[in-house]
Design an enzyme around this catalytic site. Structure first.
Site, PDB file in Angstrom:
ATOM      1  N   GLY A 110      41.671  41.572  29.494  1.00 44.36           N
ATOM      2  CA  GLY A 110      41.725  40.181  30.110  1.00 44.36           C
ATOM      3  C   GLY A 110      41.031  40.353  31.441  1.00 44.36           C
TER       4      GLY A 110
ATOM      5  N   HIS B 291      47.185  36.457  38.515  1.00 47.31           N
ATOM      6  CA  HIS B 291      45.864  36.452  39.386  1.00 47.31           C
ATOM      7  C   HIS B 291      45.674  35.311  40.123  1.00 47.31           C
ATOM      8  CE1 HIS B 291      44.610  40.747  38.835  1.00 47.31           C
ATOM      9  NE2 HIS B 291      44.886  40.570  37.563  1.00 47.31           N
TER      10      HIS B 291
ATOM     11  N   HIS C  26      50.139  37.799  32.903  1.00 45.80           N
ATOM     12  CA  HIS C  26      49.745  38.791  33.983  1.00 45.80           C
ATOM     13  C   HIS C  26      48.334  38.009  34.601  1.00 45.80           C
ATOM     14  CE1 HIS C  26      47.491  42.938  35.108  1.00 45.80           C
ATOM     15  NE2 HIS C  26      46.690  42.216  35.327  1.00 45.80           N
ATOM     16  N   GLU C  27      47.474  37.542  33.686  1.00 41.96           N
ATOM     17  CA  GLU C  27      46.129  36.582  34.033  1.00 41.96           C
ATOM     18  C   GLU C  27      46.454  35.462  34.890  1.00 41.96           C
ATOM     19  OE1 GLU C  27      43.742  38.415  33.888  1.00 41.96           O
ATOM     20  OE2 GLU C  27      44.264  39.915  32.282  1.00 41.96           O
TER      21      GLU C  27
ATOM     22  N   CYS D  35      45.746  47.176  35.525  1.00 38.86           N
ATOM     23  CA  CYS D  35      44.931  46.089  35.956  1.00 38.86           C
ATOM     24  C   CYS D  35      43.904  46.608  36.411  1.00 38.86           C
ATOM     25  CB  CYS D  35      45.727  45.310  37.171  1.00 38.86           C
ATOM     26  SG  CYS D  35      44.683  44.058  37.794  1.00 38.86           S
ATOM     27  N   LEU D  36      42.708  45.954  35.937  1.00 40.27           N
ATOM     28  CA  LEU D  36      41.038  46.534  36.409  1.00 40.27           C
ATOM     29  C   LEU D  36      41.140  46.411  37.965  1.00 40.27           C
ATOM     30  CD1 LEU D  36      39.067  44.680  33.789  1.00 40.27           C
ATOM     31  CD2 LEU D  36      39.749  47.091  33.760  1.00 40.27           C
TER      32      LEU D  36
ATOM     33  N   GLN E   8      39.190  38.503  40.113  1.00 35.51           N
ATOM     34  CA  GLN E   8      38.828  39.629  40.200  1.00 35.51           C
ATOM     35  C   GLN E   8      37.375  39.947  40.352  1.00 35.51           C
ATOM     36  OE1 GLN E   8      41.481  40.182  36.505  1.00 35.51           O
ATOM     37  NE2 GLN E   8      41.612  42.136  37.365  1.00 35.51           N
TER      38      GLN E   8
END
Ligand code: GNR
Ligand code: NI
Length: 172
Positions: free
Chosen positions: A46, A140, A136-137, A94-95, A51
């Site tokens: 995702g 963000h 999670h997204e 998480c990236l 990000q």
């Protein structure tokens, strides 16, 4: 399409609240394609626009585990309509928080209303990893990271590690 740079903690941009998209046009679609390519290149499932430094309420996802098979999903202006009171625990990463993982509890199921790649309104009933990932997204979009759910100590240890890593790899 182009791969964009993923922003990592600590970075104030990740704490910004993203703005709703007015319309899903060519530019938004190009951003979504770039985000998807960036996500695949980083082996993520995702990615939220913030990000890659763009504070717009856009998410891309692909939770398909099969090799050589793609199931891209695009979410514009997503809203959670319903959350199951039952929680599920997943080990999250998480990236934007590279190489850090932790078990996080979230509602096990949720319903999400959003616009798709073509600007069409959709309603999705999600459970399992899909439900976890979309939550999670969506965090963000509010400037929230999964490490915010950890104890102060664990969170500060992770941030310390990442900032050290940053200063050691910064260009001179
Ligand atoms: O690639 C990712 N894996 C993942 C695993 C468990 C729960 C959430 C995620 S999302 C993450 C990519 C990412 O950082 N998205 O914002
Ligand atoms: Ni993330």
């Amino acid at each position: 399409m182009a791969i964009r740079t993923i922003i990592t903690e600590p970075n104030k941009l990740l704490r910004q609240v993203s703005k709703p998209v007015n319309q899903v046009g060519k530019e938004e679609q190009k951003l979504m394609k770039d985000m998807l390519e960036t996500m695949y290149a980083a082996n993520g499932i995702g990615l939220a626009a913030i990000q890659v430094g763009i504070p717009q309420r856009i998410i891309v996802m692909d939770i398909c585990k099969e090799e050589n098979k793609k199931e891209p999903r695009y979410f514009v202006n997503p809203i959670i309509k319903n959350k199951d009171p039952l929680k599920a625990t997943y080990e999250e990463g998480c990236l934007s928080v590279p190489n850090q993982f932790a078990d996080i509890d979230r509602p096990s199921k949720c319903e999400v209303e959003y616009l798709d790649y073509n600007g069409q309104k959709q309603l999705l009933k999600a459970e399992g990893l899909l439900a976890t990932c979309i939550q999670h997204e969506m965090d963000h979009l509010e400037g929230i990271l999964f490490i915010d759910y950890l104890s102060k100590l664990k969170k500060s240890m992770i941030i310390k590690k990442l900032s050290k890593l940053k200063s050691s790899t910064a260009e001179v």
